[in-house]
Design an enzyme around this catalytic site. Structure first.
Site, mmCIF file in Angstrom:
data_model
loop_
_atom_site.group_PDB
_atom_site.id
_atom_site.type_symbol
_atom_site.label_atom_id
_atom_site.label_comp_id
_atom_site.label_asym_id
_atom_site.label_seq_id
_atom_site.Cartn_x
_atom_site.Cartn_y
_atom_site.Cartn_z
ATOM 1 N N ASP A 50 0.874 -1.173 0.000
ATOM 2 C CA ASP A 50 0.000 0.000 0.000
ATOM 3 C C ASP A 50 0.913 1.226 0.000
ATOM 4 O O ASP A 50 1.634 1.463 0.967
ATOM 5 C CB ASP A 50 -0.874 -0.043 1.267
ATOM 6 C CG ASP A 50 -1.753 1.186 1.413
ATOM 7 O OD1 ASP A 50 -1.542 2.173 0.682
ATOM 8 O OD2 ASP A 50 -2.635 1.170 2.284
ATOM 9 N N TYR A 75 -8.770 15.432 -4.429
ATOM 10 C CA TYR A 75 -7.986 14.890 -5.557
ATOM 11 C C TYR A 75 -7.147 15.997 -6.219
ATOM 12 O O TYR A 75 -5.950 15.813 -6.481
ATOM 13 C CB TYR A 75 -8.970 14.265 -6.553
ATOM 14 C CG TYR A 75 -8.344 13.545 -7.716
ATOM 15 C CD1 TYR A 75 -7.913 12.222 -7.588
ATOM 16 C CD2 TYR A 75 -8.200 14.162 -8.954
ATOM 17 C CE1 TYR A 75 -7.342 11.555 -8.677
ATOM 18 C CE2 TYR A 75 -7.639 13.508 -10.030
ATOM 19 C CZ TYR A 75 -7.215 12.202 -9.887
ATOM 20 O OH TYR A 75 -6.651 11.542 -10.962
HETATM 21 P P1 NAP Z 1 -7.544 2.625 -11.811
HETATM 22 O O1 NAP Z 1 -7.925 1.946 -13.071
HETATM 23 O O2 NAP Z 1 -8.574 2.895 -10.772
HETATM 24 O O3 NAP Z 1 -6.326 1.823 -11.132
HETATM 25 C C1 NAP Z 1 -5.781 2.291 -9.935
HETATM 26 C C2 NAP Z 1 -4.521 1.508 -9.641
HETATM 27 O O4 NAP Z 1 -3.920 2.068 -8.460
HETATM 28 C C3 NAP Z 1 -4.787 0.048 -9.342
HETATM 29 O O5 NAP Z 1 -3.701 -0.692 -9.827
HETATM 30 C C4 NAP Z 1 -4.814 0.015 -7.818
HETATM 31 O O6 NAP Z 1 -4.453 -1.239 -7.245
HETATM 32 C C5 NAP Z 1 -3.746 1.030 -7.507
HETATM 33 N N1 NAP Z 1 -3.837 1.588 -6.160
HETATM 34 C C6 NAP Z 1 -4.831 2.353 -5.633
HETATM 35 N N2 NAP Z 1 -4.535 2.660 -4.360
HETATM 36 C C7 NAP Z 1 -3.324 2.082 -4.086
HETATM 37 C C8 NAP Z 1 -2.486 2.044 -2.943
HETATM 38 N N3 NAP Z 1 -2.833 2.667 -1.800
HETATM 39 N N4 NAP Z 1 -1.305 1.357 -3.024
HETATM 40 C C9 NAP Z 1 -0.946 0.727 -4.171
HETATM 41 N N5 NAP Z 1 -1.711 0.730 -5.283
HETATM 42 C C10 NAP Z 1 -2.887 1.412 -5.233
HETATM 43 O O7 NAP Z 1 -6.890 4.071 -12.099
HETATM 44 P P2 NAP Z 1 -6.290 4.705 -13.449
HETATM 45 O O8 NAP Z 1 -7.378 5.422 -14.132
HETATM 46 O O9 NAP Z 1 -5.476 3.706 -14.171
HETATM 47 O O10 NAP Z 1 -5.352 5.828 -12.792
HETATM 48 C C11 NAP Z 1 -3.951 5.688 -12.649
HETATM 49 C C12 NAP Z 1 -3.382 7.043 -12.250
HETATM 50 O O11 NAP Z 1 -3.726 8.016 -13.227
HETATM 51 C C13 NAP Z 1 -3.923 7.581 -10.925
HETATM 52 O O12 NAP Z 1 -2.897 8.245 -10.217
HETATM 53 C C14 NAP Z 1 -4.976 8.575 -11.369
HETATM 54 O O13 NAP Z 1 -5.189 9.572 -10.397
HETATM 55 C C15 NAP Z 1 -4.340 9.129 -12.622
HETATM 56 N N6 NAP Z 1 -5.279 9.727 -13.558
HETATM 57 C C16 NAP Z 1 -6.257 8.986 -14.137
HETATM 58 C C17 NAP Z 1 -7.130 9.604 -15.027
HETATM 59 C C18 NAP Z 1 -8.240 8.868 -15.721
HETATM 60 O O14 NAP Z 1 -9.038 9.525 -16.413
HETATM 61 N N7 NAP Z 1 -8.346 7.562 -15.592
HETATM 62 C C19 NAP Z 1 -7.000 10.975 -15.302
HETATM 63 C C20 NAP Z 1 -5.989 11.684 -14.690
HETATM 64 C C21 NAP Z 1 -5.127 11.060 -13.832
HETATM 65 P P3 NAP Z 1 -5.576 -2.388 -6.911
HETATM 66 O O15 NAP Z 1 -5.980 -2.962 -8.246
HETATM 67 O O16 NAP Z 1 -4.852 -3.369 -6.042
HETATM 68 O O17 NAP Z 1 -6.704 -1.676 -6.245
#
Ligand code: NAP
Length: 242
Positions: A61, A155
């Site tokens: 984590d 956020y």
């Molecule tokens: P996602 O599909 O929800 O995946 C989140 C990932 O983060 C999963 O692998 C999850 O692991 C992991 N995670 C969450 N909390 C954690 C913790 N405390 N320790 C270790 N791992 C943790 O998210 P995503 O859309 O791919 O986003 C990835 C990054 O891009 C994030 O930082 C997000 O803020 C950023 N972002 C995303 C978007 C978008 O539109 N999607 C836009 C801007 C920025 P588990 O599977 O084990 O839960």
């Protein structure tokens, strides 16, 4: 040839998975971090292996300083003489609410994962990069941290905080051959955006669509490359113009 190691946090799904598989295809041995979802993390690893690459799971984590330090120490003990030269701080979460209704838990959970998490993991690895005289740190922030987004004070604050972190750390480590940059995605098609009204939001994006995780991974791939050695302290959008 010497093995090159890259750690991608939150690589079980979404953007992290795309970055992990891309870096593996480029020859890195990828440490696939996740918090809870082992099944999905194994799918990432399977994808890496199917593409001819190598990797391993590294659960912790990011918000738990002790867990992070133990996992990194344990890895270093098993890999004398090697170091993790690429770190992609991608793990993140969102718990949206208007400020008026936002609970302490919603605030602290998002700050702890998105901001403290980057501090914990980067602190654990940066000194090895500095003594190895090569390192690439890429922080995945968000357009929400650059321009703010209603309903996301937690956020937006966490991502804006990491933009400051990126710029400050870049200055501290530049002379040691370590670069620190941030990528700021707009709306990307992943689990995190599954609950949003895609049709309405896509209309707000100049490019008229959500981005893909692969499009973010392509930018990260450049920033960790040898060619990007003179790019540091930057925040680069990957947002279709949002
Ligand atoms: P996602 O599909 O929800 O995946 C989140 C990932 O983060 C999963 O692998 C999850 O692991 C992991 N995670 C969450 N909390 C954690 C913790 N405390 N320790 C270790 N791992 C943790 O998210 P995503 O859309 O791919 O986003 C990835 C990054 O891009 C994030 O930082 C997000 O803020 C950023 N972002 C995303 C978007 C978008 O539109 N999607 C836009 C801007 C920025 P588990 O599977 O084990 O839960």
């Amino acid at each position: 040839m010497k093995t090159r190691y890259a750690l991608v946090t939150g690589a079980s799904r979404g953007i992290g998975r795309a970055i992990a598989t891309r870096l593996a295809a480029e020859g890195y041995h990828v440490l696939v971090n996740y918090r809870a979802n082992e099944e999905k993390a194994r799918e990432t690893l399977d994808e890496i292996v199917a593409g001819g690459g190598t990797g391993e799971l590294m659960p912790f984590d990011v918000g738990n300083a002790r867990e992070v330090a133990d996992a990194i120490d344990e890895w270093n003990d098993r890999h004398a003489g090697a170091f993790i030269e690429v770190l992609v701080n991608n793990a993140g979460t969102r718990r949206d609410n208007l400020l008026f209704w936002m609970t302490d838990e919603e605030w602290h959970d998002v700050i702890n994962t998105n901001m403290n998490g980057v501090f914990h993991v980067t602190r654990a690895l940066a000194r090895y990069m500095m003594s190895g005289k090569r390192g690439r740190i890429v922080n995945v922030v968000s357009v929400s941290g650059v321009s703010g987004m209603a309903g996301q004070v937690n956020y937006s604050a966490s991502k804006a905080g990491i933009i400051g972190f990126t710029r400050a750390l870049a200055l501290e480590v530049a002379k040691k051959g370590v670069t620190v940059n941030a990528v700021a995605p707009g709306f990307i098609d992943t689990d995190m955006t599954r609950d949003l009204d895609r049709v309405a939001l896509a209309k707000r994006v100049p490019a008229g669509r959500f981005g893909t995780a692969g499009e973010v991974a392509a930018l990260v791939s450049f920033l960790v490359s040898d060619e990007a050695s003179y790019v540091t302290g930057q925040v680069i959008g990957v947002s279709g113009g949002l």
